[in-house]
Each structure stands twice: as C-alpha cells, then as structure tokens.
Design a protein around this motif. Sequence first.
Motif, PDB file in Angstrom:
ATOM      1  N   ALA A  53      -2.912  -0.733  -4.441  1.00  0.00           N
ATOM      2  CA  ALA A  53      -3.362  -0.201  -3.146  1.00  0.00           C
ATOM      3  C   ALA A  53      -4.864  -0.343  -2.937  1.00  0.00           C
ATOM      4  O   ALA A  53      -5.338  -0.281  -1.808  1.00  0.00           O
ATOM      5  N   ASN A  60       3.502   7.060  -4.720  1.00  0.00           N
ATOM      6  CA  ASN A  60       3.163   5.639  -4.714  1.00  0.00           C
ATOM      7  C   ASN A  60       3.682   4.921  -5.948  1.00  0.00           C
ATOM      8  O   ASN A  60       4.035   3.743  -5.893  1.00  0.00           O
ATOM      9  N   TYR A 109       0.826  -1.214   0.000  1.00  0.00           N
ATOM     10  CA  TYR A 109       0.000   0.000   0.000  1.00  0.00           C
ATOM     11  C   TYR A 109       0.852   1.253   0.000  1.00  0.00           C
ATOM     12  O   TYR A 109       0.616   2.211  -0.707  1.00  0.00           O
ATOM     13  N   GLY A 168      -7.088   1.805  -4.235  1.00  0.00           N
ATOM     14  CA  GLY A 168      -7.630   3.153  -4.108  1.00  0.00           C
ATOM     15  C   GLY A 168      -8.464   3.563  -5.309  1.00  0.00           C
ATOM     16  O   GLY A 168      -8.860   2.727  -6.130  1.00  0.00           O
ATOM     17  N   THR A 220      -1.338   3.012   8.383  1.00  0.00           N
ATOM     18  CA  THR A 220      -2.709   2.496   8.273  1.00  0.00           C
ATOM     19  C   THR A 220      -2.964   1.421   9.326  1.00  0.00           C
ATOM     20  O   THR A 220      -2.871   1.698  10.508  1.00  0.00           O
ATOM     21  N   SER A 238       1.414   4.021   1.155  1.00  0.00           N
ATOM     22  CA  SER A 238       0.994   5.394   1.244  1.00  0.00           C
ATOM     23  C   SER A 238       1.024   6.196  -0.032  1.00  0.00           C
ATOM     24  O   SER A 238       1.343   5.813  -1.049  1.00  0.00           O
ATOM     25  N   SER A 239       0.704   7.254   0.058  1.00  0.00           N
ATOM     26  CA  SER A 239       0.828   8.212  -0.982  1.00  0.00           C
ATOM     27  C   SER A 239       1.882   9.071  -0.420  1.00  0.00           C
ATOM     28  O   SER A 239       1.849  10.230  -0.533  1.00  0.00           O
ATOM     29  N   ASP A 259      -3.428  11.681  -3.851  1.00  0.00           N
ATOM     30  CA  ASP A 259      -3.281  10.482  -3.033  1.00  0.00           C
ATOM     31  C   ASP A 259      -3.538  10.763  -1.561  1.00  0.00           C
ATOM     32  O   ASP A 259      -4.228  11.711  -1.200  1.00  0.00           O
ATOM     33  N   SER A 260      -2.951   9.967  -0.693  1.00  0.00           N
ATOM     34  CA  SER A 260      -3.273  10.029   0.733  1.00  0.00           C
ATOM     35  C   SER A 260      -2.845  11.318   1.415  1.00  0.00           C
ATOM     36  O   SER A 260      -3.361  11.644   2.488  1.00  0.00           O
ATOM     37  N   GLY A 265      -6.204   7.642  -0.979  1.00  0.00           N
ATOM     38  CA  GLY A 265      -4.986   6.991  -0.514  1.00  0.00           C
ATOM     39  C   GLY A 265      -4.579   5.858  -1.443  1.00  0.00           C
ATOM     40  O   GLY A 265      -5.406   5.028  -1.806  1.00  0.00           O
ATOM     41  N   GLY A 266      -3.302   5.845  -1.817  1.00  0.00           N
ATOM     42  CA  GLY A 266      -2.786   4.798  -2.681  1.00  0.00           C
ATOM     43  C   GLY A 266      -2.793   5.124  -4.150  1.00  0.00           C
ATOM     44  O   GLY A 266      -2.267   4.359  -4.962  1.00  0.00           O
ATOM     45  N   ALA A 286      -5.576   1.000   2.274  1.00  0.00           N
ATOM     46  CA  ALA A 286      -5.271   2.418   2.136  1.00  0.00           C
ATOM     47  C   ALA A 286      -6.399   3.256   2.715  1.00  0.00           C
ATOM     48  O   ALA A 286      -7.019   4.076   2.040  1.00  0.00           O
TER      49      ALA A 286
END
Length: 373
Positions: free
Chosen positions: A146, A190, A18, A148, A327, A20-21, A57-58, A134-135, A72
């Motif tokens: 991810a 990501n 995953y 997302g 997460t 993160s972003s 993203d996240s 996110g992701g 995510a």
Amino acid sequence: MEQRRSVHHHIISSRFLYSSSILWCSFVLVLLFTTTTNALVKLPKNATFPAIIVFGDSIVDAGNNDDMITEARCDYPPYGIDFNGGVPTGRFSNGKVPTDILAEVLGIKPSIPAYRNPKLKPEELLTGVTFASGGAGYVDLTTKIAGGIPLSQQLKYFEEYLEKLKKMVGEERTKFIIQKSLFVIICGSNDIANDFFIVPTIRLQYDVNSFTALMANNARSFAQALYGYGARRILMFGAPPIGCVPSQRTVAGGPKRECVDRFNDASKLFNTKLSANLDDLSRTLQDTTLIYVDIYNPLLDIILKPQQYGFKESHLGCCGTGLIEVTALCNSYTAKVCPIRSDYVFWDSFHPTETAYRIIVAKLLDRYLSRFI
C-alpha cells in the motif's frame, strides 16, 4: 453493462491492492485526560483519561499519509465533506473517524490529529495524536504493497513523541500520562484483504491458518512493546467482517455480490488467535488492562440489519457507484456523492460513514472502557 464490468475489472487490478485498512485494521490508540501542571493546556476536571493515542490503519488515520507518494491517501474532496467545514484532512471518511468521536464523547477535544501533520501544535501532544497510516498491516509486506507507514515506524514516531512530551512536562508527568491514557490499536484488515487473498506468493508460503497466526503473533508483539513503554490501558481491535465490505462483495461475491465467506472466515480465525494471544499476554504480565475488542459482530449486525440502525443501504458505498470507489477513485471529478450520507453504512467501498462509526463507538464504550475506570 459489459463495458461497466470491464471497467470494474480494470479498476480492481490497477487500484485495488491498496484496499484500505478497510474497516478496521484497524481503529485507534487512545490517550485521554487528567489534569496537568503544564500551562500549555487546561484539561477538563471530569476527564477519565489524559489523552487518546492511536496506532493502526486507515480507519484511524487522520492524515499521516498526506505527504507520501501512495494511493493510500485521501486529502482531497469529497473526503471530509462533513468534517469541520468540508475540508479534506486525510481522514478516510466523510467526517470524523472513530478516534475523533471517542475524544469528543469523552470530552477530551473535538478530534485527534495526525502526528505527522506539519501544522500540529505542541499542546495537542498532551491530549493525544494518531500515528495510524492508511494501508498498514501487521505483516510488513502488507504495508509495502500500500505504500503506508508500517507499525514499526509508527512505534519510532511514538518514541519521538515521548521525547517531546518529556521536554514539555518532564519525565514523571510523561510517565503518568502514558500510564493513564487510553491506547487503541486497529489493524489486520489489509493483511487479509490486500495481502493474503491478493498476493499469490504469500499463499505459497502460508495457508490461512499459518498466516493468521503470523498476524496474531505480530499483534501480540506490538501490544507487548507498548506495555514496555508504560502503556497500561490498551484496546486492541480484531478484524471486521471483511467479506461483507462493498469492495469485497464486488470483487469476490459473485453476481449477487454476497458476503465472501472465505474472507470472513479468515477474519474470525485471526480474531480467535488474537484474543487468545492477548489473554495469554495478560496472564504473563499479570495485568488485565490489555483488552481484545470484538468489532466483527457489532459491524456485521449493522450490515445485515441496517434498517434497525436507521440506515437504508449497507451493500454499497456512498461515493460513486459504491461498488469499488476508494481513495483516488472517489474524487469530486468522477464520482458523485449520495446526498444523505447518514443513509449509508459505508462512505466509500471500504470505510464506514461517520454515522456508522458513531453507532459502533456507542456500542463499545460501555462494554470496554468501564474496565479502565
């Protein structure tokens, strides 16, 4: 000690995709203020933009993933421990994310809500929402890994958003809002951290030069699509120093957890290509309001010189050991939280604290937003 290492390796293999972003593939798309004839909302007289509209993203997700089956997401404690009474909303931080801070500083509203929030009030649409997930990444496979919402779907939600605006304030007013609002796009981390350096089949198809070219070309296409919808104030962020993020130090930084040069080099290569693409697109469109934002150097400076910015720790996250927790691994049952979040640059092993975000936003405000005023 050996047991702890084995646990970390297990975590990396089972959870880390995953990834993160991470910082910022991320950030925001912003829409700010202007006055409106619609009675649903009263906008400040001194507002510069009508709204803040966010994609990415996240880093700038405010809960769009909350109802999805994905790792995510973070709609549980201790995420949000410092946000609006300590209620987790799906923001990947201890408190506000950059878009929230930007909206607050500019006097638009306290925070930017997630477009997919079922409790979203219609009047919130007039002052901005975030479509970020996110992701998400510029490459489709990245977002699939991810679980997302891909940028293509974020654009479809934006189209839906435009139709809602038209019903509320009419077509002409909607056109005005879109032209005068600030759009912020944060993505790309990501793609590098969770796709190129994680998925072996990707490296059979691409080397780092061709993969970052793919990212930059897709980013250009996304910016051009927004321009086609009428957006004229667009900030597109580059990738951060991914190799200096706590998780990457843990995974690939060796025994001393040093910054990972090959990750940072990939970020810099993408940033060079993205900046060139946006410059070329601006010339083609004969419009200079499409701006590349350097986030790499401001964040790297904070990481390398934390004391100068009032931080005590920049190599570890505040949540848990700070080595790998993000997460699901950063939860109130298994991970303790540092008592003073403002001492840390990073909240979890991927995402900065609200304090770090505030410093970064302050650094960027004068340099970039003045070009739109």
